[in-house]
Design an enzyme around this catalytic site. Sequence first.
Site, PDB file in Angstrom:
ATOM      1  N   HIS A 246      36.115  34.685  44.948  1.00  0.00           N
ATOM      2  CA  HIS A 246      36.018  35.114  42.971  1.00  0.00           C
ATOM      3  C   HIS A 246      37.573  35.130  42.177  1.00  0.00           C
ATOM      4  CE1 HIS A 246      31.827  35.221  42.903  1.00  0.00           C
ATOM      5  NE2 HIS A 246      31.665  35.792  43.704  1.00  0.00           N
TER       6      HIS A 246
ATOM      7  N   ASN B 259      31.584  31.085  39.374  1.00  0.00           N
ATOM      8  CA  ASN B 259      31.455  31.921  37.481  1.00  0.00           C
ATOM      9  C   ASN B 259      32.486  32.513  36.629  1.00  0.00           C
ATOM     10  OD1 ASN B 259      32.041  33.355  39.718  1.00  0.00           O
ATOM     11  ND2 ASN B 259      30.447  35.477  39.098  1.00  0.00           N
TER      12      ASN B 259
ATOM     13  N   ASP C 183      33.161  37.254  49.662  1.00  0.00           N
ATOM     14  CA  ASP C 183      32.904  37.670  48.755  1.00  0.00           C
ATOM     15  C   ASP C 183      33.623  38.349  48.060  1.00  0.00           C
ATOM     16  OD1 ASP C 183      31.516  37.578  46.523  1.00  0.00           O
ATOM     17  OD2 ASP C 183      29.493  38.739  47.720  1.00  0.00           O
TER      18      ASP C 183
HETATM   19 ZN   LIG Z   1      27.460  36.095  45.442  1.00  0.00          ZN
END
Ligand SMILES: [Zn+2]
Length: 427
Positions: free
Chosen positions: A62, A94, A307
């Site tokens: 991310h 996201n 992650d």
């Molecule tokens: Zn996730």
Amino acid sequence: MLLIKNAQVLDPYTRLDGRRDILIGDDGVIRAVERELSAEGAAVYDAAGRTVAPGLIDTHVHFRDPGQTQKEDVRTGMRAAAAGGFTTVVCMANTLPTCDNEETLRYVQAQAHAAGDFVNVRQACAITRGLKGQELTDFAALLAAGAPGFTDDGVNLTDASLCLRAMEEAVRQDTLLSFHEEDKSLVFSPGVNAGSAAARQLGLPGAHPSSEEAMVARDIALALRTGARVVFQHISSGRTIDLIRAGKALGARIYCEVTPHHLSLTEDAVLTHGTYARMNPPLRTEADREALIAGLIDGTVDLIATDHAPHTAEEKARPFDKAPSGITGLETAFSVCNTFLVQTGRLSKLALLEKMSKNPAEIYGFAGKAIVPGNRAELAVLDWDCEKVYKTYYSKGINTPYTGMPLTGAPVCTIMGDRVVIPGDEF
Ligand SMILES: [Zn+2]
């Protein structure tokens, strides 16, 4: 031209494990890999004592850009990736706005280019518009614009009929879906394992492991029916590993990702690290951790992915139940995996490189990563034996429980084409 001297080449594609020199042309393409090379006028990088491997690939990060650049941006995310030995990353969708459209996808690609392309940044696109789980995005258009796959990561795809349609469309478009599997109705409170000592101490009901197991079971059934290629992201429960093992045996085209933290920590880390050990799905029991490692060893687990989820220190300073979930991972991943998997004798160095480089490349279709003449040089220079304690980071995020922990081994630098990318120097 760049000449790498005295490298211990370790290549999971060719299974070469030997001392070699590597000559790279001005175009960034590997010219030769030989026991002894010289080249007049070439810059020389002496890799004596170090391993040179295909660059690490993280299929789950991310970078928070656009929209939350107080947490990370494309450039700082790339710095963190390069410092961690990664040459390719796949960013989740996201962002704000959600990456469900070509304009946002092209924005991220342009940011990576403007930063100097010292890491390949591949931006995944959302499965559903606004991650709302209602309407599919335009897979064909987004694939044409460069999406490497589709994911609503962070949000569970609850509607089974929509999930079925997403899989059917993925098959038609010959692309890959990756799923964050947590049935909300079984996540009584996020970020901590239900029934753990930490949950009791916090007075929280926690996230039940069935939230993951039940969703993965459903989606194995749908993947078997549709033939879709599906990655199960950041798996946390040992029973989920059993289900994925069974699904693979039945012929499902499914893949499984685990994080360095689920492989090295348990639910008890929340007692000592608080919000820096809060993530979705949560850390679970020692038996779960052992089952994840068994899955790595027998091939049920294909990928190690971090992650990497930076948040601000202020957000993580909130009470546990008010703080955002997620920890950073790019910079510490290699050291953590080496310490807990290789140094403990559970996984060979070559097997770790399969999980962190070769398998992600092959599953996502990133071709030409072996260390052989004709391929572009995208390499990681690794030290397996040094003592390492992380104190500062290139990421904007410092939300990691590994700060101050004695670890073994560290990435030294990456090589992108004919450029040596040294942390803090050549960015
Ligand atoms: Zn996730």
